[in-house]
Design an enzyme around this catalytic site. Structure first.
Site, mmCIF file in Angstrom:
data_model
loop_
_atom_site.group_PDB
_atom_site.id
_atom_site.type_symbol
_atom_site.label_atom_id
_atom_site.label_comp_id
_atom_site.label_asym_id
_atom_site.label_seq_id
_atom_site.Cartn_x
_atom_site.Cartn_y
_atom_site.Cartn_z
ATOM 1 N N GLN A 212 0.825 -1.225 0.000
ATOM 2 C CA GLN A 212 0.000 0.000 0.000
ATOM 3 C C GLN A 212 0.851 1.264 0.000
ATOM 4 O OE1 GLN A 212 -3.792 -0.011 2.206
ATOM 5 N NE2 GLN A 212 -2.647 -1.254 3.675
ATOM 6 N N LEU A 213 1.824 1.314 0.902
ATOM 7 C CA LEU A 213 2.629 2.534 1.008
ATOM 8 C C LEU A 213 3.585 2.657 -0.174
ATOM 9 C CD1 LEU A 213 3.343 5.055 2.593
ATOM 10 C CD2 LEU A 213 4.950 3.682 3.947
ATOM 11 N N TYR B 102 3.935 -9.829 15.698
ATOM 12 C CA TYR B 102 4.140 -8.737 14.732
ATOM 13 C C TYR B 102 4.750 -7.522 15.434
ATOM 14 C CZ TYR B 102 2.823 -4.763 11.726
ATOM 15 O OH TYR B 102 2.836 -3.606 10.980
HETATM 16 N N1 LIG Z 1 -1.208 -1.889 7.067
HETATM 17 C C1 LIG Z 1 -1.335 -1.366 8.282
HETATM 18 O O1 LIG Z 1 -2.445 -1.247 8.806
HETATM 19 C C2 LIG Z 1 -0.118 -0.899 9.037
HETATM 20 C C3 LIG Z 1 -0.287 -0.411 10.333
HETATM 21 C C4 LIG Z 1 0.835 0.035 11.034
HETATM 22 C C5 LIG Z 1 2.085 0.000 10.431
HETATM 23 N N2 LIG Z 1 2.216 -0.492 9.180
HETATM 24 C C6 LIG Z 1 3.553 -0.550 8.588
HETATM 25 O O2 LIG Z 1 3.557 0.285 7.448
HETATM 26 C C7 LIG Z 1 4.457 -0.252 6.458
HETATM 27 C C8 LIG Z 1 3.745 -0.337 5.123
HETATM 28 O O3 LIG Z 1 2.606 -1.155 5.291
HETATM 29 P P1 LIG Z 1 1.611 -1.491 4.084
HETATM 30 O O4 LIG Z 1 0.246 -1.326 4.610
HETATM 31 O O5 LIG Z 1 2.036 -0.773 2.845
HETATM 32 O O6 LIG Z 1 1.887 -3.043 3.956
HETATM 33 P P2 LIG Z 1 1.527 -4.043 2.785
HETATM 34 O O7 LIG Z 1 0.535 -3.453 1.853
HETATM 35 O O8 LIG Z 1 1.241 -5.353 3.430
HETATM 36 O O9 LIG Z 1 2.902 -4.129 2.001
HETATM 37 C C9 LIG Z 1 4.003 -4.762 2.547
HETATM 38 C C10 LIG Z 1 4.956 -5.049 1.433
HETATM 39 O O10 LIG Z 1 6.048 -5.796 1.981
HETATM 40 C C11 LIG Z 1 6.390 -6.780 1.025
HETATM 41 N N3 LIG Z 1 7.032 -7.924 1.630
HETATM 42 C C12 LIG Z 1 6.526 -8.813 2.516
HETATM 43 N N4 LIG Z 1 7.431 -9.784 2.751
HETATM 44 C C13 LIG Z 1 8.519 -9.498 1.999
HETATM 45 C C14 LIG Z 1 9.759 -10.118 1.790
HETATM 46 N N5 LIG Z 1 10.071 -11.270 2.370
HETATM 47 N N6 LIG Z 1 10.651 -9.537 0.954
HETATM 48 C C15 LIG Z 1 10.337 -8.377 0.330
HETATM 49 N N7 LIG Z 1 9.173 -7.745 0.454
HETATM 50 C C16 LIG Z 1 8.270 -8.300 1.287
HETATM 51 C C17 LIG Z 1 5.069 -7.227 0.403
HETATM 52 O O11 LIG Z 1 5.358 -7.809 -0.833
HETATM 53 P P3 LIG Z 1 4.228 -8.532 -1.731
HETATM 54 O O12 LIG Z 1 3.446 -7.408 -2.334
HETATM 55 O O13 LIG Z 1 5.004 -9.319 -2.717
HETATM 56 O O14 LIG Z 1 3.418 -9.373 -0.779
HETATM 57 C C18 LIG Z 1 4.343 -5.902 0.304
HETATM 58 O O15 LIG Z 1 4.592 -5.287 -0.936
HETATM 59 C C19 LIG Z 1 4.950 -1.586 7.027
HETATM 60 O O16 LIG Z 1 6.192 -1.389 7.637
HETATM 61 C C20 LIG Z 1 3.942 -1.930 8.094
HETATM 62 O O17 LIG Z 1 4.516 -2.715 9.135
HETATM 63 C C21 LIG Z 1 1.141 -0.924 8.456
#
Ligand SMILES: NC(=O)c1ccc[n+]([C@@H]2O[C@H](COP(=O)([O-])OP(=O)(O)OC[C@H]3O[C@@H](n4cnc5c(N)ncnc54)[C@H](OP(=O)(O)O)[C@@H]3O)[C@@H](O)[C@H]2O)c1
Length: 298
Positions: free
Chosen positions: A11-12, A127
């Protein structure tokens, strides 16, 4: 200035990519998906960096499935902790700045007031624990030039998130039962992406040897998941039935903190950021989603 964005399909990552395309940004960006940079393989990370001379890494990749992490601790730790440690070591030895994204789930949710950056973290879930271990690794390796941004309840036009899930359930005609005793603030990924782009343009960030710091970022205001769902339903114009339930009525594998409101004073003051109210940003996101749906139907 060459910038690496990891998690380019998330997403980000996608929100940053979209903004970089729209805006005239002078930096050059490399957007790496999991296929190009797999964070479960530490040797692969080391090799990947041999091909580039980055000035900045924005680490958006993470193991984000909170419940799956309870069953797959090893993988969650690799991506959220060990890979982050490796990235910090590479950044430190090559003079690369780092912006790393972390989470409100580092807190236990018992404070009863908005969390400040200096509050003690005490995660309830695997997590949260692995994300905190990632933060600590960065801070012990990089005393300068690293920024950790903790965010919460991220949603966007892309992928799986609360907004898309509620819209899908509304379409199916289901009644919704949503928990009302977990409080926090949603974050529109596009707003966080804009904040990150403002930070990397700022004089403060571009100074040499800037102390490494933690910041909190979400949209403004507060709500519970039931309020969030109610607003999604209102904006969508649906008349579906929404019931309020308690956390105990919706058991999950991972324990969630009850209240993760975070103060955004530090980030808005130090980088001059204007932060949007969550309802206003939700409306913008949902307008973009409906435009996308209409044009897909054409
Ligand atoms: N989503 C939330 O509600 C939330 C809340 C608090 C903090 N955050 C933090 O905000 C940040 C961005 O979150 P987001 O919502 O954009 O998350 P997201 O949509 O789940 O995206 C995470 C990305 O990480 C990639 N990823 C996962 N495992 C991997 C690996 N082994 N090697 C390389 N890439 C990998 C995924 O790849 P694929 O696309 O191939 O699966 C995905 O593109 C993260 O650090 C998360 O912890 C998120």
């Amino acid at each position: 200035m060459l910038t690496l964005v990891t998690g380019a399909r998330g997403q980000l990552g996608r929100s940053i990519k979209c903004l970089v395309k729209q805006k005239n940004i002078s930096n050059s960006f490399v957007f790496a998906t999991r296929d190009q940079l797999d964070l479960t393989d530490l040797n692969n990370i080391q090799d990947y960096f041999k091909n580039y001379k980055f000035d900045l890494i924005i680490n958006c990749a993470a193991y984000t499935s909170v419940d799956s992490a309870e069953l797959d601790k090893k993988k969650a730790d690799k991506v959220n902790h060990l890979a982050v440690k490796k990235i910090a070591e590479i950044a430190q030895s090559n003079n690369i700045k780092l912006i790393h994204i972390s989470t409100d789930f580092v807190f236990d949710g018992l404070k009863g007031q908005p969390y400040q950056e200096c509050d003690i973290a005490s995660p309830l879930s695997v997590y949260g624990k692995t994300k905190l271990a990632g933060e600590n690794a960065i801070l012990s390796i990089m005393h300068f030039n690293a920024i950790i941004i903790r965010t919460s309840w991220v949603y966007s036009e892309y992928g799986n998130n609360f907004v898309n899930t509620i819209l899908r359930l509304i379409k199916k005609g289901n009644d919704l039962n949503i928990v009302s005793d977990q409080i926090g603030t949603p974050t529109y990924a596009n707003d966080l992406a804009l904040a990150i782009l403002s930070i990397i343009k700022s004089d403060k960030f571009n100074r040499d040897k800037q102390d490494s710091e933690i910041y909190h970022y979400s949209n403004k205001g507060e709500c519970n998941w039931h309020d969030f769902a109610k607003e999604i339903i209102n904006i969508s114009g649906s008349n579906c039935i929404l019931n309020s339930i308690k956390t105990e009525d919706y058991p999950t594998i991972a324990k969630r903190p009850k209240n993760t409101l975070m103060s955004k004073n530090k980030i808005s003051k130090e980088f001059g950021l204007k932060i949007n109210f969550w309802k206003a940003s939700l409306k913008i996101c949902m307008t973009k989603l409906s435009v996308a749906t209409i044009s897909n139907e054409d």
